[in-house]
Design an enzyme around this catalytic site. Sequence first.
Site, mmCIF file in Angstrom:
data_model
loop_
_atom_site.group_PDB
_atom_site.id
_atom_site.type_symbol
_atom_site.label_atom_id
_atom_site.label_comp_id
_atom_site.label_asym_id
_atom_site.label_seq_id
_atom_site.Cartn_x
_atom_site.Cartn_y
_atom_site.Cartn_z
ATOM 1 N N ASP A 48 24.036 -34.918 -12.407
ATOM 2 C CA ASP A 48 23.255 -34.001 -13.239
ATOM 3 C C ASP A 48 24.117 -32.772 -13.528
ATOM 4 O O ASP A 48 24.459 -32.021 -12.616
ATOM 5 C CB ASP A 48 21.963 -33.608 -12.498
ATOM 6 C CG ASP A 48 21.143 -32.604 -13.282
ATOM 7 O OD1 ASP A 48 21.573 -32.200 -14.392
ATOM 8 O OD2 ASP A 48 20.069 -32.221 -12.783
ATOM 9 N N THR A 114 31.332 -27.994 -31.347
ATOM 10 C CA THR A 114 30.510 -28.080 -32.555
ATOM 11 C C THR A 114 30.859 -27.052 -33.632
ATOM 12 O O THR A 114 31.366 -25.962 -33.325
ATOM 13 C CB THR A 114 29.030 -27.884 -32.144
ATOM 14 O OG1 THR A 114 28.220 -27.789 -33.309
ATOM 15 C CG2 THR A 114 28.814 -26.608 -31.334
ATOM 16 N N TYR A 141 22.116 -23.060 -28.869
ATOM 17 C CA TYR A 141 22.994 -24.216 -28.636
ATOM 18 C C TYR A 141 24.444 -23.840 -28.995
ATOM 19 O O TYR A 141 25.370 -24.073 -28.207
ATOM 20 C CB TYR A 141 22.503 -25.406 -29.474
ATOM 21 C CG TYR A 141 23.502 -26.519 -29.651
ATOM 22 C CD1 TYR A 141 23.757 -27.438 -28.629
ATOM 23 C CD2 TYR A 141 24.195 -26.673 -30.857
ATOM 24 C CE1 TYR A 141 24.675 -28.472 -28.814
ATOM 25 C CE2 TYR A 141 25.099 -27.698 -31.046
ATOM 26 C CZ TYR A 141 25.341 -28.592 -30.021
ATOM 27 O OH TYR A 141 26.244 -29.608 -30.203
ATOM 28 N N TRP A 181 27.812 -33.106 -37.445
ATOM 29 C CA TRP A 181 26.948 -34.135 -38.038
ATOM 30 C C TRP A 181 27.278 -35.553 -37.508
ATOM 31 O O TRP A 181 27.605 -36.463 -38.260
ATOM 32 C CB TRP A 181 27.052 -34.092 -39.575
ATOM 33 C CG TRP A 181 26.644 -32.791 -40.191
ATOM 34 C CD1 TRP A 181 26.487 -31.578 -39.585
ATOM 35 C CD2 TRP A 181 26.323 -32.566 -41.575
ATOM 36 N NE1 TRP A 181 26.097 -30.626 -40.499
ATOM 37 C CE2 TRP A 181 25.993 -31.195 -41.725
ATOM 38 C CE3 TRP A 181 26.308 -33.395 -42.714
ATOM 39 C CZ2 TRP A 181 25.640 -30.643 -42.964
ATOM 40 C CZ3 TRP A 181 25.961 -32.829 -43.935
ATOM 41 C CH2 TRP A 181 25.631 -31.476 -44.053
HETATM 42 N N1 LIG Z 1 25.139 -34.909 -32.434
HETATM 43 C C1 LIG Z 1 25.717 -34.076 -33.289
HETATM 44 O O1 LIG Z 1 25.354 -34.028 -34.475
HETATM 45 C C2 LIG Z 1 26.851 -33.197 -32.842
HETATM 46 C C3 LIG Z 1 27.399 -32.277 -33.758
HETATM 47 C C4 LIG Z 1 28.465 -31.468 -33.346
HETATM 48 C C5 LIG Z 1 28.979 -31.593 -32.077
HETATM 49 N N2 LIG Z 1 28.420 -32.474 -31.208
HETATM 50 C C6 LIG Z 1 28.978 -32.544 -29.850
HETATM 51 O O2 LIG Z 1 29.502 -33.845 -29.654
HETATM 52 C C7 LIG Z 1 29.346 -34.241 -28.288
HETATM 53 C C8 LIG Z 1 28.664 -35.585 -28.208
HETATM 54 O O3 LIG Z 1 27.415 -35.504 -28.891
HETATM 55 P P1 LIG Z 1 26.436 -36.763 -28.965
HETATM 56 O O4 LIG Z 1 25.840 -36.763 -30.326
HETATM 57 O O5 LIG Z 1 27.128 -37.984 -28.460
HETATM 58 O O6 LIG Z 1 25.319 -36.281 -27.953
HETATM 59 P P2 LIG Z 1 24.092 -37.107 -27.363
HETATM 60 O O7 LIG Z 1 23.981 -38.433 -28.019
HETATM 61 O O8 LIG Z 1 22.919 -36.186 -27.379
HETATM 62 O O9 LIG Z 1 24.538 -37.345 -25.853
HETATM 63 C C9 LIG Z 1 24.607 -36.305 -24.946
HETATM 64 C C10 LIG Z 1 24.618 -36.918 -23.558
HETATM 65 O O10 LIG Z 1 24.645 -35.842 -22.631
HETATM 66 C C11 LIG Z 1 23.832 -36.226 -21.534
HETATM 67 N N3 LIG Z 1 23.283 -35.097 -20.817
HETATM 68 C C12 LIG Z 1 22.483 -34.114 -21.280
HETATM 69 N N4 LIG Z 1 22.101 -33.322 -20.263
HETATM 70 C C13 LIG Z 1 22.660 -33.818 -19.132
HETATM 71 C C14 LIG Z 1 22.636 -33.444 -17.772
HETATM 72 N N5 LIG Z 1 21.943 -32.390 -17.319
HETATM 73 N N6 LIG Z 1 23.348 -34.180 -16.896
HETATM 74 C C15 LIG Z 1 24.045 -35.259 -17.310
HETATM 75 N N7 LIG Z 1 24.102 -35.681 -18.571
HETATM 76 C C16 LIG Z 1 23.412 -34.956 -19.488
HETATM 77 C C17 LIG Z 1 22.673 -37.007 -22.158
HETATM 78 O O11 LIG Z 1 22.113 -37.826 -21.143
HETATM 79 P P3 LIG Z 1 20.797 -38.712 -21.394
HETATM 80 O O12 LIG Z 1 21.269 -39.874 -22.230
HETATM 81 O O13 LIG Z 1 20.369 -39.084 -20.038
HETATM 82 O O14 LIG Z 1 19.842 -37.821 -22.123
HETATM 83 C C18 LIG Z 1 23.365 -37.780 -23.260
HETATM 84 O O15 LIG Z 1 23.753 -39.073 -22.851
HETATM 85 C C19 LIG Z 1 28.588 -33.092 -27.615
HETATM 86 O O16 LIG Z 1 29.511 -32.233 -27.001
HETATM 87 C C20 LIG Z 1 27.927 -32.352 -28.769
HETATM 88 O O17 LIG Z 1 27.724 -30.982 -28.465
HETATM 89 C C21 LIG Z 1 27.387 -33.291 -31.561
#
Ligand SMILES: NC(=O)c1ccc[n+]([C@@H]2O[C@H](COP(=O)([O-])OP(=O)(O)OC[C@H]3O[C@@H](n4cnc5c(N)ncnc54)[C@H](OP(=O)(O)O)[C@@H]3O)[C@@H](O)[C@H]2O)c1
Length: 330
Positions: A48, A114, A141, A181
């Site tokens: 966690d 991001t 965020y 995105w």
């Molecule tokens: N999504 C976007 O549009 C976007 C845009 C810009 C940048 N980013 C960055 O890109 C990266 C990857 O994004 P993504 O879209 O792959 O994100 P995502 O699908 O939301 O995945 C985030 C992961 O983090 C895990 N997580 C959250 N809280 C946690 C905790 N307390 N302990 C352990 N694990 C935890 C979640 O676990 P669970 O599966 O158990 O919930 C999830 O598997 C991140 O750094 C994000 O900030 C994303």
Amino acid sequence: MSYSSFELLDHSKPILVFGRDGQVGKALQVCLRDLKIPVVFLGRSDCDLSNEASIRDVLNCYQPQVIINAAAYTAVDKAEGERELAFSINAKAPQVMAHYIANVSHGVFVHYSTDYVFADTKPTAYVETDLTGPMTQINVYGESKLAGEQAIEETFNLAQDSGHVSYQDKFSRYFILRTSWVYGDGGNFIRTMLRLAGEKDQLKVVADQIGVPSSAQWLAEVGVQIAGSRVESGIYHAVPDGETSWHGLAVFAIETAASAGEGIEVKSENILPILATDYPLPAKRPYNSRLNNHKLKQALSEMAFTGQYPHWQEQVEAYVKEYVTDSLKS
Ligand SMILES: NC(=O)c1ccc[n+]([C@@H]2O[C@H](COP(=O)([O-])OP(=O)(O)OC[C@H]3O[C@@H](n4cnc5c(N)ncnc54)[C@H](OP(=O)(O)O)[C@@H]3O)[C@@H](O)[C@H]2O)c1
């Protein structure tokens, strides 16, 4: 795939990936499955990230030489009411990881960040050296992710200044990949639009926020490529070429799905452009999310990365076609 500086790794130490079950985390599993180095993928139930002791325990247990952190608190609107939790996962957790890796010889830390660290201070694409913020204009965020970036940079700078790792060529490196995105295997804007397009005969989509859709699979590949390279530590803007609005992305994805045989109710002319102010959300978003990718392109060319640098439309087209094929099968 070959990753030149993975030669420097002690192959008894694993690559540790946080965020196993997220979009980029799942893509990393695909990317790393054939690598001849042990890789450990951790999900929330293994560690966690809001609990520092839990992070230290897994680091001490696995003693990685490379960490790829694809985990984050990504619920942008919810973060407005969960500031402390967002900061513990997006700022404190990466600091703990960075502190560990910064003091490992030839350690590598890859971390995703991001476009939301910027807040409309210019009308064109941001370069890595552009000023972030101002803090009063970015959402919680974005603030928490920016605090994570700063913590990583400070931690590595301190470790180098204190001489813990004494030889220049043994310095650990960090890579902060800012992206925007993201879509992959998980809930995302494209999937929402395709679902709604099958249910409704009219959609209204924000047309005055501009950015670059980025494929999780490509981001995973970039993360692994850069981890295995000898390029310099730092922030890199990791987005494909081109730009669009949320409306432009919705129209492109829906038209691609319709031409691939997906049952679509809505006609393109009924996907109506609206202003962001007509679709208020708890967290403020930037109008300009464009990230300039020249630094990453230069780095990839130094790594002799042979693939063609992608345009967002190619990636979205491939993603939507795969989504349609899967949905027609089921
Ligand atoms: N999504 C976007 O549009 C976007 C845009 C810009 C940048 N980013 C960055 O890109 C990266 C990857 O994004 P993504 O879209 O792959 O994100 P995502 O699908 O939301 O995945 C985030 C992961 O983090 C895990 N997580 C959250 N809280 C946690 C905790 N307390 N302990 C352990 N694990 C935890 C979640 O676990 P669970 O599966 O158990 O919930 C999830 O598997 C991140 O750094 C994000 O900030 C994303």
